[in-house]
Design an enzyme around this catalytic site. Structure first.
Site, PDB file in Angstrom:
ATOM      1  N   GLY A  63       0.831  -1.209   0.000  1.00  0.00           N
ATOM      2  CA  GLY A  63       0.000   0.000   0.000  1.00  0.00           C
ATOM      3  C   GLY A  63       0.856   1.246   0.000  1.00  0.00           C
ATOM      4  N   ASN A  64       0.223   2.389   0.226  1.00  0.00           N
ATOM      5  CA  ASN A  64       0.991   3.636   0.346  1.00  0.00           C
ATOM      6  C   ASN A  64       0.372   4.510   1.423  1.00  0.00           C
ATOM      7  OD1 ASN A  64      -0.993   5.514  -0.943  1.00  0.00           O
ATOM      8  ND2 ASN A  64      -0.653   4.151  -2.690  1.00  0.00           N
ATOM      9  N   ARG A  65       1.002   5.632   1.698  1.00  0.00           N
ATOM     10  CA  ARG A  65       0.612   6.435   2.861  1.00  0.00           C
ATOM     11  C   ARG A  65      -0.519   7.428   2.584  1.00  0.00           C
ATOM     12  NH1 ARG A  65       4.753   5.165   6.305  1.00  0.00           N
ATOM     13  NH2 ARG A  65       6.741   4.816   5.278  1.00  0.00           N
ATOM     14  N   SER A  66      -1.129   7.371   1.409  1.00  0.00           N
ATOM     15  CA  SER A  66      -2.191   8.327   1.102  1.00  0.00           C
ATOM     16  C   SER A  66      -3.398   8.124   2.026  1.00  0.00           C
ATOM     17  CB  SER A  66      -2.632   8.150  -0.354  1.00  0.00           C
ATOM     18  OG  SER A  66      -3.819   8.864  -0.578  1.00  0.00           O
TER      19      SER A  66
END
Ligand code: C5P
Length: 408
Positions: free
Chosen positions: A212-215
């Site tokens: 995933g990512n930090r958005s």
């Protein structure tokens, strides 16, 4: 109270109908007053069976009115309606809705409603059976057709111990709707169809784990909300909890492929504006394990493959009258990267931000963005993400009209 409060100095008539939810409008009035509005409470005769006029007089900016024939103001029905910037009716009962829809004006509240030209917000609350009755359904449709903002009841516990749809909407929802009425540039996107993507995508490794990512999706949600409040018909494709906002059609997805499918099957819908705020994964696992990978098997080799580039796809099929906005979350050279993306992906605008700044980018409520378009650059100063969305949309809508992309 913040100086930027959209309620500051606004005159609001708060109409209170005769339902058990009348006690909740005391809190609504308090919040409006705290936000800087001048609130005139108008209570129906039936509401006095549930709440006292003294409570409203004590907490409102002006005393509560209950009668058409007030002694110190011979014509309160026209003066109240004329001075108001907005009228909120909470709770709006089936009876009050019917009288308003029929144009009856037999008490101070209905007379004020008929006399005013200010925007009206109806916050309905009643038993499920009443809310679903064809007469109420028809009356609500009539009011909506006339431009009245209707906030539908929520599901919850009702008077008498029943549970179902009928409970008065939360104070937050009502305040958000009224704030939308006071927004500068209201109607800026009226009749426009807007597609927004928001949140970070998740790419499965196995049924338990993902890349995933930090958005946080906050900036994308702010764009969808602002577009809806500007009058647009919004479709929001998102990976996170959507906002509780009227006018937004939500499509929930998880992976880049699902987001691509959701967007590509809707491209023919004729969107006037597409805001690709989602942080879409650039890579996904080539082989997703159908079962949980056991730790005892040792560290797995994860082979990645590219995901479809949704923005580039949209750029390649973009109709003449559509504005396409991409985003660039960067950790270094902002402008040149944004300009490269603008060209490569055939977008009209790229909103660039440096995600390494502590007060901008992922997860925080503020952002500092630079808008790259044509041969120009426009830097916005640090602001709340909601205000960034409002400013960018205002600018883009103006640009679209000046440049003939949208009819003037
Ligand atoms: O090339 P990069 O991923 O940095 O581009 C960012 C922009 O492209 C964002 O607007 C993002 O939503 C979009 N994007 C996309 N599909 C991808 C990757 C990014 O639409 N697979």
């Amino acid at each position: 109270m913040p100086n930027s409060s959209p309620f500051l100095g606004k005159r609001v008539v708060l109409g209170v109908g005769g339902g058990i939810a009348a006690y909740k409008s005391v809190e609504l009035m308090r919040r409006l007053v705290d936000a800087g509005a001048f609130v005139s409470p108008v209570l129906t005769a039936a509401s006095l069976k549930f709440v006292g006029a003294t409570t409203f007089s004590a907490l409102g900016s002006e005393r509560a009115r209950i009668s058409l024939f007030d002694d110190d103001d011979p014509i309160p029905h026209t003066s109240l309606g004329k001075q108001a910037d907005a009228i909120i009716v909470a709770p709006a009962t089936a009876d009050l809705i019917a009288r308003y829809a029929a144009g009856l004006a037999d008490d101070l509240l209905t007379t004020t409603l008929i006399a005013t030209r200010a925007p009206v917000v109806i916050v309905a609350a009643m038993h499920t059976e009443m809310w679903q009755h064809p007469s109420v359904v028809d009356n609500i449709a009539t009011l909506r057709r006339r431009g009245v903002v209707v906030i539908e009841p929520e599901v919850g516990r009702l008077a008498g111990g029943d549970t179902g749809v009928g409970r008065l909407a939360s104070t937050e929802r009502v305040l958000a709707a009224v704030e939308g009425l006071f927004l500068e540039g209201r109607g800026l996107l009226l009749g426009k169809k807007v597609l927004v993507t928001a949140g970070g995508t998740r790419e499965s490794i196995d049924p338990v784990r993902y890349i995933g990512n930090r958005s946080s999706g906050k900036q994308g949600i702010a764009f969808a909300t602002a577009a809806a409040r500007f009058g647009a018909d919004v479709t929001l494709v998102c990976t996170i909890a959507p906002p509780d906002e009227p006018g937004i059609d939500v499509v929930e997805v998880e992976s880049a492929q699902q987001m691509f499918d959701a967007v590509s099957t809707r491209v023919a819908d004729g969107f006037d504006l597409v805001v690709m705020a989602a942080a879409v994964a650039d890579f996904r696992c080539k082989d997703v394990s159908p079962i949980k990978i056991k730790k005892s098997q040792g560290a797995p080799q994860v082979v990645l493959e590219p995901t479809p580039d949704i923005l580039a796809y949209l750029g390649s099929v973009k109709p003449k009258n559509q504005i396409l906005i991409g985003f660039a979350a960067e950790t270094g050279e902002l402008e040149s990267e944004a300009r490269r993306k603008l060209k490569e992906k055939k977008a009209d605008f790229v909103v660039a931000n440096n995600v390494l700044e502590h007060d901008a980018g992922f997860a925080v409520d503020t952002n500092r963005v630079t808008l790259v378009y044509d041969d120009s650059v426009l830097a916005f100063e640090l602001d709340d993400k909601r205000h960034i969305a409002i400013k960018v949309l205002s600018f883009v809508a103006e640009w679209a009209r000046i440049n003939g992309v949208w009819p003037k």
